[in-house]
Design a protein around this motif. Sequence first.
Motif, PDB file in Angstrom:
ATOM      1  N   LEU A  78       0.844  -1.185   0.000  1.00 59.91           N
ATOM      2  CA  LEU A  78       0.000   0.000   0.000  1.00 59.91           C
ATOM      3  C   LEU A  78       0.883   1.241   0.000  1.00 59.91           C
ATOM      4  O   LEU A  78       1.883   1.299   0.717  1.00 59.91           O
ATOM      5  CB  LEU A  78      -0.904   0.011   1.225  1.00 59.91           C
ATOM      6  N   SER A  79       0.510   2.222  -0.793  1.00 63.10           N
ATOM      7  CA  SER A  79       1.296   3.448  -0.842  1.00 63.10           C
ATOM      8  C   SER A  79       1.027   4.293   0.404  1.00 63.10           C
ATOM      9  O   SER A  79      -0.007   4.161   1.066  1.00 63.10           O
ATOM     10  CB  SER A  79       0.948   4.254  -2.095  1.00 63.10           C
ATOM     11  N   THR A  80       1.955   5.163   0.715  1.00 63.02           N
ATOM     12  CA  THR A  80       1.801   6.070   1.863  1.00 63.02           C
ATOM     13  C   THR A  80       0.592   6.975   1.663  1.00 63.02           C
ATOM     14  O   THR A  80      -0.135   7.268   2.605  1.00 63.02           O
ATOM     15  CB  THR A  80       3.076   6.910   2.042  1.00 63.02           C
ATOM     16  N   TYR A  81       0.368   7.385   0.428  1.00 59.19           N
ATOM     17  CA  TYR A  81      -0.774   8.238   0.090  1.00 59.19           C
ATOM     18  C   TYR A  81      -2.090   7.551   0.474  1.00 59.19           C
ATOM     19  O   TYR A  81      -2.951   8.159   1.110  1.00 59.19           O
ATOM     20  CB  TYR A  81      -0.745   8.555  -1.410  1.00 59.19           C
ATOM     21  N   SER A  96      -5.226 -10.251 -22.682  1.00 63.17           N
ATOM     22  CA  SER A  96      -4.091  -9.352 -22.909  1.00 63.17           C
ATOM     23  C   SER A  96      -3.605  -8.809 -21.572  1.00 63.17           C
ATOM     24  O   SER A  96      -4.341  -8.776 -20.596  1.00 63.17           O
ATOM     25  CB  SER A  96      -4.478  -8.194 -23.829  1.00 63.17           C
ATOM     26  N   VAL A  97      -2.361  -8.378 -21.577  1.00 63.19           N
ATOM     27  CA  VAL A  97      -1.739  -7.792 -20.390  1.00 63.19           C
ATOM     28  C   VAL A  97      -1.055  -6.522 -20.828  1.00 63.19           C
ATOM     29  O   VAL A  97      -0.354  -6.493 -21.844  1.00 63.19           O
ATOM     30  CB  VAL A  97      -0.704  -8.762 -19.767  1.00 63.19           C
ATOM     31  N   ARG A  98      -1.271  -5.447 -20.080  1.00 58.80           N
ATOM     32  CA  ARG A  98      -0.605  -4.184 -20.410  1.00 58.80           C
ATOM     33  C   ARG A  98      -0.160  -3.499 -19.132  1.00 58.80           C
ATOM     34  O   ARG A  98      -0.762  -3.686 -18.068  1.00 58.80           O
ATOM     35  CB  ARG A  98      -1.507  -3.273 -21.227  1.00 58.80           C
ATOM     36  N   LEU A  99       0.881  -2.719 -19.238  1.00 64.37           N
ATOM     37  CA  LEU A  99       1.415  -1.984 -18.102  1.00 64.37           C
ATOM     38  C   LEU A  99       0.612  -0.704 -17.930  1.00 64.37           C
ATOM     39  O   LEU A  99       0.457   0.075 -18.869  1.00 64.37           O
ATOM     40  CB  LEU A  99       2.888  -1.667 -18.333  1.00 64.37           C
ATOM     41  N   CYS A 100       0.075  -0.489 -16.749  1.00 57.69           N
ATOM     42  CA  CYS A 100      -0.713   0.709 -16.467  1.00 57.69           C
ATOM     43  C   CYS A 100       0.202   1.820 -15.984  1.00 57.69           C
ATOM     44  O   CYS A 100       1.183   1.571 -15.275  1.00 57.69           O
ATOM     45  CB  CYS A 100      -1.762   0.421 -15.407  1.00 57.69           C
ATOM     46  N   PRO A 101      -0.099   3.079 -16.342  1.00 57.74           N
ATOM     47  CA  PRO A 101       0.707   4.191 -15.833  1.00 57.74           C
ATOM     48  C   PRO A 101       0.518   4.334 -14.338  1.00 57.74           C
ATOM     49  O   PRO A 101      -0.516   3.932 -13.796  1.00 57.74           O
ATOM     50  CB  PRO A 101       0.150   5.409 -16.588  1.00 57.74           C
ATOM     51  N   PRO A 102       1.505   4.901 -13.643  1.00 56.77           N
ATOM     52  CA  PRO A 102       1.380   5.051 -12.187  1.00 56.77           C
ATOM     53  C   PRO A 102       0.240   5.988 -11.808  1.00 56.77           C
ATOM     54  O   PRO A 102      -0.048   6.949 -12.502  1.00 56.77           O
ATOM     55  CB  PRO A 102       2.736   5.619 -11.763  1.00 56.77           C
ATOM     56  N   THR A 103      -0.391   5.675 -10.698  1.00 55.63           N
ATOM     57  CA  THR A 103      -1.482   6.526 -10.194  1.00 55.63           C
ATOM     58  C   THR A 103      -0.890   7.655  -9.352  1.00 55.63           C
ATOM     59  O   THR A 103       0.304   7.695  -9.094  1.00 55.63           O
ATOM     60  CB  THR A 103      -2.441   5.688  -9.338  1.00 55.63           C
ATOM     61  N   MET A 104      -1.752   8.556  -8.889  1.00 55.89           N
ATOM     62  CA  MET A 104      -1.295   9.663  -8.054  1.00 55.89           C
ATOM     63  C   MET A 104      -0.691   9.158  -6.744  1.00 55.89           C
ATOM     64  O   MET A 104       0.167   9.790  -6.161  1.00 55.89           O
ATOM     65  CB  MET A 104      -2.432  10.628  -7.756  1.00 55.89           C
ATOM     66  N   GLY A 105      -1.129   8.016  -6.273  1.00 58.15           N
ATOM     67  CA  GLY A 105      -0.573   7.457  -5.046  1.00 58.15           C
ATOM     68  C   GLY A 105       0.841   6.959  -5.223  1.00 58.15           C
ATOM     69  O   GLY A 105       1.611   6.848  -4.265  1.00 58.15           O
ATOM     70  N   ALA A 106       1.225   6.630  -6.456  1.00 59.48           N
ATOM     71  CA  ALA A 106       2.557   6.107  -6.718  1.00 59.48           C
ATOM     72  C   ALA A 106       3.545   7.199  -7.145  1.00 59.48           C
ATOM     73  O   ALA A 106       4.747   6.963  -7.183  1.00 59.48           O
ATOM     74  CB  ALA A 106       2.493   5.029  -7.801  1.00 59.48           C
ATOM     75  N   ILE A 107       3.036   8.373  -7.493  1.00 57.89           N
ATOM     76  CA  ILE A 107       3.895   9.477  -7.926  1.00 57.89           C
ATOM     77  C   ILE A 107       4.232  10.360  -6.732  1.00 57.89           C
ATOM     78  O   ILE A 107       3.338  10.739  -5.967  1.00 57.89           O
ATOM     79  CB  ILE A 107       3.195  10.312  -9.020  1.00 57.89           C
ATOM     80  N   ARG A 108       5.500  10.705  -6.585  1.00 54.78           N
ATOM     81  CA  ARG A 108       5.879  11.614  -5.483  1.00 54.78           C
ATOM     82  C   ARG A 108       5.403  13.012  -5.800  1.00 54.78           C
ATOM     83  O   ARG A 108       5.741  13.592  -6.819  1.00 54.78           O
ATOM     84  CB  ARG A 108       7.405  11.626  -5.331  1.00 54.78           C
ATOM     85  N   VAL A 109       4.606  13.560  -4.910  1.00 49.61           N
ATOM     86  CA  VAL A 109       4.080  14.902  -5.102  1.00 49.61           C
ATOM     87  C   VAL A 109       4.914  15.910  -4.307  1.00 49.61           C
ATOM     88  O   VAL A 109       5.274  16.954  -4.834  1.00 49.61           O
ATOM     89  CB  VAL A 109       2.587  14.964  -4.692  1.00 49.61           C
ATOM     90  N   CYS A 110       5.194  15.613  -3.066  1.00 47.04           N
ATOM     91  CA  CYS A 110       5.969  16.513  -2.206  1.00 47.04           C
ATOM     92  C   CYS A 110       7.188  15.773  -1.661  1.00 47.04           C
ATOM     93  O   CYS A 110       7.078  14.640  -1.223  1.00 47.04           O
ATOM     94  CB  CYS A 110       5.126  17.000  -1.046  1.00 47.04           C
ATOM     95  N   GLY A 111       8.338  16.438  -1.664  1.00 47.59           N
ATOM     96  CA  GLY A 111       9.527  15.880  -1.026  1.00 47.59           C
ATOM     97  C   GLY A 111      10.361  14.980  -1.858  1.00 47.59           C
ATOM     98  O   GLY A 111      10.190  14.493  -2.875  1.00 47.59           O
TER      99      GLY A 111
END
Length: 97
Positions: free
Chosen positions: A7-10, A82-97
């Motif tokens: 689970l992401s910190t977000y 089919s299988v495809r790679l999904c782009p990272p969500t906002m929880g996986a992208i560093r927003v601050c720091g």
Amino acid sequence: MKQRVELSTYSIIITILCLGILLSTIFIIPEIWWQIGWGGFIAILHIVCLYYMPLSIAADEHSIYINRSLKVKRISIAEVKSVRLCPPTMGAIRVCG
């Protein structure tokens, strides 16, 4: 092969904030019946979350298993189209720091 779902910190922060807001409304409402209703709503919400939240993912040569706390979902590899790679969500992208 088995891999634990991280689970992401977000998502942890948002969960704690939402739970805090829901629990604080129980103490603000003066009527006991509304408090019981909100308490029941929060309990049902937690049961649904436990039912759907994946804890780990495992795979063998025939199936993919999504292990949940109350149920194990089995997906046959023959059903996967089919299988495809999904782009990272906002929880996986560093927003601050």
